[in-house]
Design an enzyme around this catalytic site. Structure first.
Site, short mmCIF file in Angstrom:
data_model
loop_
_atom_site.label_atom_id
_atom_site.label_comp_id
_atom_site.label_asym_id
_atom_site.label_seq_id
_atom_site.Cartn_x
_atom_site.Cartn_y
_atom_site.Cartn_z
N GLY A 25 -5.64 -4.63 -3.09
CA GLY A 25 -4.71 -4.36 -4.18
C GLY A 25 -4.01 -3.04 -3.99
N LYS A 47 -6.60 -1.78 9.01
CA LYS A 47 -7.92 -2.20 9.55
C LYS A 47 -7.82 -2.80 10.95
CE LYS A 47 -6.76 -5.87 6.60
NZ LYS A 47 -6.80 -6.50 5.33
N VAL A 90 -11.53 -0.19 5.03
CA VAL A 90 -12.71 -1.00 4.67
C VAL A 90 -12.92 -0.93 3.17
CG1 VAL A 90 -15.20 -1.30 4.93
CG2 VAL A 90 -13.85 -0.53 6.88
N GLY A 94 -10.99 -1.52 0.64
CA GLY A 94 -9.87 -1.06 -0.20
C GLY A 94 -10.13 0.31 -0.80
N GLU A 138 -10.24 5.68 5.33
CA GLU A 138 -11.05 5.16 4.22
C GLU A 138 -10.57 3.80 3.72
OE1 GLU A 138 -13.94 6.78 2.35
OE2 GLU A 138 -13.88 4.60 2.36
N GLY A 152 -1.59 -15.49 -5.62
CA GLY A 152 -1.34 -14.34 -4.75
C GLY A 152 -2.62 -13.71 -4.23
N LYS A 174 -13.42 -5.35 9.51
CA LYS A 174 -14.06 -4.36 8.63
C LYS A 174 -15.53 -4.13 9.04
CE LYS A 174 -10.93 -5.65 4.88
NZ LYS A 174 -10.74 -6.64 3.80
N GLU A 227 -3.17 -15.36 1.24
CA GLU A 227 -1.88 -15.37 1.95
C GLU A 227 -1.41 -16.81 2.15
OE1 GLU A 227 -0.42 -12.58 3.13
OE2 GLU A 227 -2.05 -11.15 2.83
N VAL A 283 0.84 -1.21 0.00
CA VAL A 283 0.00 0.00 0.00
C VAL A 283 0.87 1.26 0.00
CG1 VAL A 283 -1.88 1.24 1.15
CG2 VAL A 283 -1.85 -1.26 1.19
N1 HSE Z 1 -7.01 -10.00 2.63
C1 HSE Z 1 -7.87 -8.90 2.38
C2 HSE Z 1 -8.95 -9.32 1.39
C3 HSE Z 1 -7.08 -7.75 1.86
O1 HSE Z 1 -8.83 -10.41 0.81
O2 HSE Z 1 -9.93 -8.62 1.21
C4 HSE Z 1 -7.78 -6.41 1.87
O3 HSE Z 1 -8.13 -6.00 3.15
#
Ligand code: HSE
Length: 401
Positions: free
Chosen positions: A297, A100, A127, A129, A124, A182, A200, A185, A12
């Protein structure tokens, strides 16, 4: 000219720098000021990177530089991010963050601290993205009496559920593909067990209620028990299965939950596929408003952080307030929440199921044999749990939206 610092040069943080590189003119135009990244805090060095000369390893350099007015915290995790943010706010610097975990755990306290120091605390990107949902709730629809929020808040699990549905694949094999691409995780627990969506949901619930909804108070289930057969049944019912984070005010109580739900195809949330997120907010005057976009992303999340920086610069010398008090909200027990449930049981459980769940509707599905599946009439969670326990041969259940 406004000078800012970025804490953390990962996905980010580097996206924030990229956004300033790519959209500098638009950013200047939207806030009427030039913004420059003066420092980037990271443990690592980035030789050859365009911004390598800005990298520092000591937070105090940033904290003690009066030229830095805004801090973008994109490190993630509770510490040292919490300490850095508190120190920044107390020294009169505004903070915006994508973190978050930290916002869910300490957001109201940090908003209060920002108010005390006449600076701003915006989040912002924490939550959905890049989806501008929090600013909209705090600004465009702040006058609404919001009675429910229902969202697909985690891209990883939505990708997994979408693939399971579209390809008839099982959970483990789709998770493996998601990890290879990807989208998930290496340690996927926070996503697949619903913890990320829970954080969130807690942030959205806090903004909705105006009080601090603790994530620990939100009942949370993940998607690990959802199977290919569940999707076969869902299709026969013209429904999708989605992991939802939801909160609502009903009969004077405030409920919040994260769990997989069956959603009718004609509900817009059922059409949200892959890594996308969507959040449906229902206001008393407005009705439903739906926010949709990339929930994760580099570029999308960074765009939301930059939007916060612009807001802060436009409100220099002022605190941007939230309808959010640092007072713990009362979240009702899920026991009193009322809904229908989809249940799968052994065929032999049919008579007992009919005896226990008065008014049930049978569900059949060509590809699954030897089972008795049904939808209950509306019932409290507590009643359902008691009856389900009594049903010998019960296999699984999914809540219905
Ligand atoms: N791991 C989170 C998702 C990343 O998949 O939404 C974004 O917060």
């Amino acid at each position: 000219m406004t000078k800012i610092a970025v804490l953390g040069y990962g996905t980010v943080g580097s996206g924030v720098a990229l956004c300033f590189d790519e959209n500098g003119a638009q950013i200047e135009d939207s806030c009427g000021d030039k913004i420059e990244i003066k420092y980037i805090l990271d443990l690592r060095d980035f030789p050859g990177d365009k911004h390598e000369d800005k990298v520092v390893h000591d937070f105090d350099i940033i904290l003690n530089d009066p030229e830095v007015e805004v801090i973008c915290e994109t490190m993630g995790g509770i510490e040292p991010a919490f300490t850095f943010e508190k120190k920044a706010l107390m020294s009169g610097k505004s903070v915006c963050t994508s973190n978050k975990e930290l916002v869910a755990a300490h957001g109201p306290e940090l908003v209060e601290l920002a108010a005390q120091n006449n600076v701003s605390y915006l989040f912002e990107a924490s939550v959905g993205g890049g989806i501008p949902v929090l600013r909209s709730m705090n600004d465009s629809i702040r006058h609404e009496k919001v009675d429910s929020i229902t969202g697909i808040l985690n891209g990883t699990t939505n990708y997994i559920l979408t693939k399971m549905d579209q390809e008839g694949a099982d959970f483990d094999s789709v998770l493996k593909i998601a990890q290879e691409k990807g989208y998930a995780e290496r340690n996927p627990e926070a996503d697949i067990e619903g913890h990320d969506a829970c954080r969130k949901t807690a942030i959205l619930a806090s903004i909705m209620s105006g009080q601090f909804v603790k994530y620990e108070d939100i009942y949370t289930e993940g998607i690990t028990k959802i199977s290919g057969e569940d999707f076969a049944y869902a299709r026969s019912l013209k429904m999708a299965i989605k992991l939802l984070g939801s909160c609502k005010r009903e009969n004077g109580k405030f409920f919040a939950m994260v769990a997989p739900f069956m959603i009718p195809f004609d509900n817009s949330l059922a059409t949200v596929n892959g890594v996308f997120n969507a959040i449906d907010v229902h206001g008393n005057m407005l009705g439903d408003v739906m926010y949709y976009g990339k929930g994760a992303g580099k570029e999308a999340t960074a765009s939301a952080v930059v939007a916060d920086v612009i807001d802060i610069v436009k409100h220099k010398g002022k605190h941007i307030d939230w309808n959010l008090k640092n007072v713990e909200a009362t979240v009702a027990s899920k026991d009193d929440d009322v809904r229908s449930f989809f249940v799968r049981a052994d065929e032999a459980a049919k008579d007992k199921a009919k005896e226990l769940f008065e008014g049930l509707s049978e569900v059949s599905c060509d590809s699954v044999k030897g089972e008795f599946a049904f939808i209950t009439s509306e019932i409290t969670e507590k009643e359902f749990e008691a009856k389900y326990k009594e049903l010998t041969g019960a296999k699984s259940y999914i809540r219905m939206l």
